[in-house]
Design a protein around this motif. Structure first.
Motif, PDB file in Angstrom:
ATOM      1  N   LYS A  79      18.221  73.577   8.798  1.00 17.65           N
ATOM      2  CA  LYS A  79      17.146  74.262   8.099  1.00 17.65           C
ATOM      3  C   LYS A  79      17.041  73.631   6.718  1.00 17.65           C
ATOM      4  CE  LYS A  79      15.287  78.662   6.714  1.00 17.65           C
ATOM      5  NZ  LYS A  79      15.445  80.087   6.560  1.00 17.65           N
ATOM      6  N   GLU A  80      15.842  73.210   6.384  1.00 18.07           N
ATOM      7  CA  GLU A  80      15.577  72.629   5.069  1.00 18.07           C
ATOM      8  C   GLU A  80      14.387  73.367   4.481  1.00 18.07           C
ATOM      9  OE1 GLU A  80      15.174  68.400   5.492  1.00 18.07           O
ATOM     10  OE2 GLU A  80      17.162  68.199   6.385  1.00 18.07           O
ATOM     11  N   GLY A  81      14.644  74.128   3.444  1.00 19.91           N
ATOM     12  CA  GLY A  81      13.591  74.978   2.903  1.00 19.91           C
ATOM     13  C   GLY A  81      13.244  76.038   3.927  1.00 19.91           C
ATOM     14  N   LYS A  82      11.974  76.168   4.242  1.00 19.20           N
ATOM     15  CA  LYS A  82      11.531  77.159   5.219  1.00 19.20           C
ATOM     16  C   LYS A  82      11.429  76.585   6.631  1.00 19.20           C
ATOM     17  CE  LYS A  82       8.929  79.836   1.868  1.00 19.20           C
ATOM     18  NZ  LYS A  82       7.626  80.380   1.470  1.00 19.20           N
ATOM     19  N   SER A  83      11.656  75.278   6.775  1.00 21.94           N
ATOM     20  CA  SER A  83      11.464  74.620   8.072  1.00 21.94           C
ATOM     21  C   SER A  83      12.787  74.248   8.722  1.00 21.94           C
ATOM     22  CB  SER A  83      10.624  73.353   7.888  1.00 21.94           C
ATOM     23  OG  SER A  83       9.367  73.661   7.338  1.00 21.94           O
ATOM     24  N   HIS A  84      12.762  74.164  10.050  1.00 23.73           N
ATOM     25  CA  HIS A  84      13.913  73.698  10.830  1.00 23.73           C
ATOM     26  C   HIS A  84      13.602  72.304  11.369  1.00 23.73           C
ATOM     27  CE1 HIS A  84      14.768  78.010  10.828  1.00 23.73           C
ATOM     28  NE2 HIS A  84      16.020  77.663  11.057  1.00 23.73           N
ATOM     29  N   PHE A  85      14.617  71.449  11.394  1.00 18.51           N
ATOM     30  CA  PHE A  85      14.458  70.086  11.876  1.00 18.51           C
ATOM     31  C   PHE A  85      15.503  69.781  12.940  1.00 18.51           C
ATOM     32  CE2 PHE A  85      12.497  70.093   7.758  1.00 18.51           C
ATOM     33  CZ  PHE A  85      11.403  69.246   7.903  1.00 18.51           C
ATOM     34  N   LEU A  86      15.037  69.252  14.062  1.00 17.02           N
ATOM     35  CA  LEU A  86      15.903  68.749  15.109  1.00 17.02           C
ATOM     36  C   LEU A  86      15.797  67.232  15.035  1.00 17.02           C
ATOM     37  CD1 LEU A  86      17.703  69.024  17.604  1.00 17.02           C
ATOM     38  CD2 LEU A  86      15.606  69.208  18.975  1.00 17.02           C
ATOM     39  N   ARG A  87      16.898  66.595  14.635  1.00 18.09           N
ATOM     40  CA  ARG A  87      16.897  65.145  14.471  1.00 18.09           C
ATOM     41  C   ARG A  87      17.814  64.506  15.508  1.00 18.09           C
ATOM     42  NH1 ARG A  87      17.031  66.661   8.618  1.00 18.09           N
ATOM     43  NH2 ARG A  87      14.892  66.327   7.923  1.00 18.09           N
ATOM     44  N   VAL A  88      17.277  63.539  16.217  1.00 18.14           N
ATOM     45  CA  VAL A  88      18.021  62.817  17.240  1.00 18.14           C
ATOM     46  C   VAL A  88      18.041  61.354  16.809  1.00 18.14           C
ATOM     47  CG1 VAL A  88      18.135  62.180  19.672  1.00 18.14           C
ATOM     48  CG2 VAL A  88      17.256  64.435  19.013  1.00 18.14           C
ATOM     49  N   TYR A  89      19.251  60.832  16.590  1.00 14.96           N
ATOM     50  CA  TYR A  89      19.409  59.444  16.152  1.00 14.96           C
ATOM     51  C   TYR A  89      19.844  58.598  17.341  1.00 14.96           C
ATOM     52  CZ  TYR A  89      19.312  61.571  11.541  1.00 14.96           C
ATOM     53  OH  TYR A  89      18.944  62.276  10.431  1.00 14.96           O
ATOM     54  N   ILE A  90      19.094  57.517  17.588  1.00 15.13           N
ATOM     55  CA  ILE A  90      19.373  56.654  18.735  1.00 15.13           C
ATOM     56  C   ILE A  90      19.515  55.209  18.272  1.00 15.13           C
ATOM     57  CG2 ILE A  90      18.227  58.191  20.360  1.00 15.13           C
ATOM     58  CD1 ILE A  90      15.776  56.340  20.295  1.00 15.13           C
ATOM     59  N   ASP A  91      20.152  54.392  19.112  1.00 17.56           N
ATOM     60  CA  ASP A  91      20.336  52.988  18.778  1.00 17.56           C
ATOM     61  C   ASP A  91      20.449  52.180  20.057  1.00 17.56           C
ATOM     62  OD1 ASP A  91      20.523  50.832  17.068  1.00 17.56           O
ATOM     63  OD2 ASP A  91      22.554  51.271  16.382  1.00 17.56           O
ATOM     64  N   LYS A  92      20.400  50.873  19.918  1.00 19.36           N
ATOM     65  CA  LYS A  92      20.634  49.946  21.022  1.00 19.36           C
ATOM     66  C   LYS A  92      21.046  48.617  20.408  1.00 19.36           C
ATOM     67  CE  LYS A  92      15.958  48.120  21.426  1.00 19.36           C
ATOM     68  NZ  LYS A  92      14.748  48.015  22.221  1.00 19.36           N
ATOM     69  N   PRO A  93      21.700  47.773  21.177  1.00 20.59           N
ATOM     70  CA  PRO A  93      22.041  46.451  20.649  1.00 20.59           C
ATOM     71  C   PRO A  93      20.767  45.743  20.184  1.00 20.59           C
ATOM     72  CG  PRO A  93      23.191  46.845  22.713  1.00 20.59           C
ATOM     73  CD  PRO A  93      22.212  47.967  22.536  1.00 20.59           C
ATOM     74  N   GLY A  94      20.809  45.204  18.992  1.00 24.18           N
ATOM     75  CA  GLY A  94      19.631  44.544  18.435  1.00 24.18           C
ATOM     76  C   GLY A  94      18.745  45.473  17.633  1.00 24.18           C
ATOM     77  N   GLY A  95      19.041  46.776  17.673  1.00 20.53           N
ATOM     78  CA  GLY A  95      18.289  47.744  16.879  1.00 20.53           C
ATOM     79  C   GLY A  95      17.190  48.438  17.653  1.00 20.53           C
ATOM     80  N   ILE A  96      16.881  49.615  17.214  1.00 18.12           N
ATOM     81  CA  ILE A  96      15.885  50.462  17.846  1.00 18.12           C
ATOM     82  C   ILE A  96      14.535  50.218  17.176  1.00 18.12           C
ATOM     83  CG2 ILE A  96      15.954  52.620  16.506  1.00 18.12           C
ATOM     84  CD1 ILE A  96      16.650  52.487  20.200  1.00 18.12           C
ATOM     85  N   THR A  97      13.450  50.319  17.927  1.00 20.21           N
ATOM     86  CA  THR A  97      12.118  50.118  17.351  1.00 20.21           C
ATOM     87  C   THR A  97      11.392  51.458  17.245  1.00 20.21           C
ATOM     88  OG1 THR A  97      10.968  49.836  19.472  1.00 20.21           O
ATOM     89  CG2 THR A  97      11.982  47.850  18.486  1.00 20.21           C
ATOM     90  N   ILE A  98      10.296  51.430  16.535  1.00 14.58           N
ATOM     91  CA  ILE A  98       9.481  52.643  16.403  1.00 14.58           C
ATOM     92  C   ILE A  98       8.903  53.045  17.764  1.00 14.58           C
ATOM     93  CG2 ILE A  98       7.197  51.740  15.842  1.00 14.58           C
ATOM     94  CD1 ILE A  98       7.346  53.737  13.406  1.00 14.58           C
ATOM     95  N   ASP A  99       8.581  52.056  18.591  1.00 12.54           N
ATOM     96  CA  ASP A  99       8.075  52.355  19.936  1.00 12.54           C
ATOM     97  C   ASP A  99       9.151  53.026  20.789  1.00 12.54           C
ATOM     98  OD1 ASP A  99       5.566  51.315  19.354  1.00 12.54           O
ATOM     99  OD2 ASP A  99       6.045  49.327  20.142  1.00 12.54           O
ATOM    100  N   ASP A 100      10.413  52.582  20.626  1.00 11.04           N
ATOM    101  CA  ASP A 100      11.528  53.218  21.339  1.00 11.04           C
ATOM    102  C   ASP A 100      11.643  54.686  20.928  1.00 11.04           C
ATOM    103  OD1 ASP A 100      12.193  50.699  22.453  1.00 11.04           O
ATOM    104  OD2 ASP A 100      13.661  50.288  20.866  1.00 11.04           O
ATOM    105  N   CYS A 101      11.545  54.933  19.624  1.00 12.00           N
ATOM    106  CA  CYS A 101      11.650  56.305  19.116  1.00 12.00           C
ATOM    107  C   CYS A 101      10.519  57.176  19.645  1.00 12.00           C
ATOM    108  CB  CYS A 101      11.649  56.311  17.584  1.00 12.00           C
ATOM    109  SG  CYS A 101      13.113  55.551  16.854  1.00 12.00           S
TER     110      CYS A 101
END
Length: 151
Positions: A30-52
């Motif tokens: 919870k940050e301020g009045k909002s709730h955030f669900l954050r999922v962090y992902i990776d792959k060899p060579g790095g993750i792209t915005i399209d992957d996310c």
């Protein structure tokens, strides 16, 4: 891990496995009045915005069906960034030989932060080379391990 993050992990792992991505971390805050669900992902060579985007869309559909969070929240799927913590066995294997910062729960060798070359991590210990000497840090004393960032 909370019930919510455990459920999200169950939902996201099959998606990530299908694409060959790694789950780095899940946060529900919870940050301020909002709730955030954050999922962090990776792959060899790095993750792209399209992957996310791909993972976000598929996970969002599953979350809508299962509905493990009984109030509104924002879903964010992203790369963990350059200063990401090393968490999984794959993280440690992939980064063997690199310089890491180890943050400790209790002082070890009179320090609560140790920087050294990653040699190995096993169930009981993390092995580093620090000033040309091998040191063995008990896993239960490790708070966090991250790649060292040098400028």
């Amino acid at each position: 891990m909370s019930k919510i993050t455990k459920k999200v992990e169950e939902l996201v792992k099959p998606i990530l496995e299908r694409y060959g991505f790694d789950l780095v971390d899940i946060e529900f805050k919870k940050e301020g009045k909002s709730h955030f669900l954050r999922v962090y992902i990776d792959k060899p060579g790095g993750i792209t915005i399209d992957d996310c985007q791909l993972v976000s869309e598929e996970l969002s559909e599953k979350l809508d069906i299962v509905d493990p969070i009984p109030f509104s929240y924002y879903l964010e799927v992203s790369s963990p960034g350059v200063d990401r913590p090393l968490v999984t066995d794959r993280d440690f294997i992939r980064n063997k030989g690199k310089v890491v910062d180890v943050f400790l729960n209790q002082p070890f060798l009179n320090r609560t932060r140790i920087t050294g070359e990653l040699v190995e991590k096993n169930e009981k210990s993390l092995i580093l080379i620090v000033d040309k000497e091998k040191i063995v840090i008990p896993v239960e004393n490790i708070k966090k391990v991250k790649l060292a960032i040098r400028f």
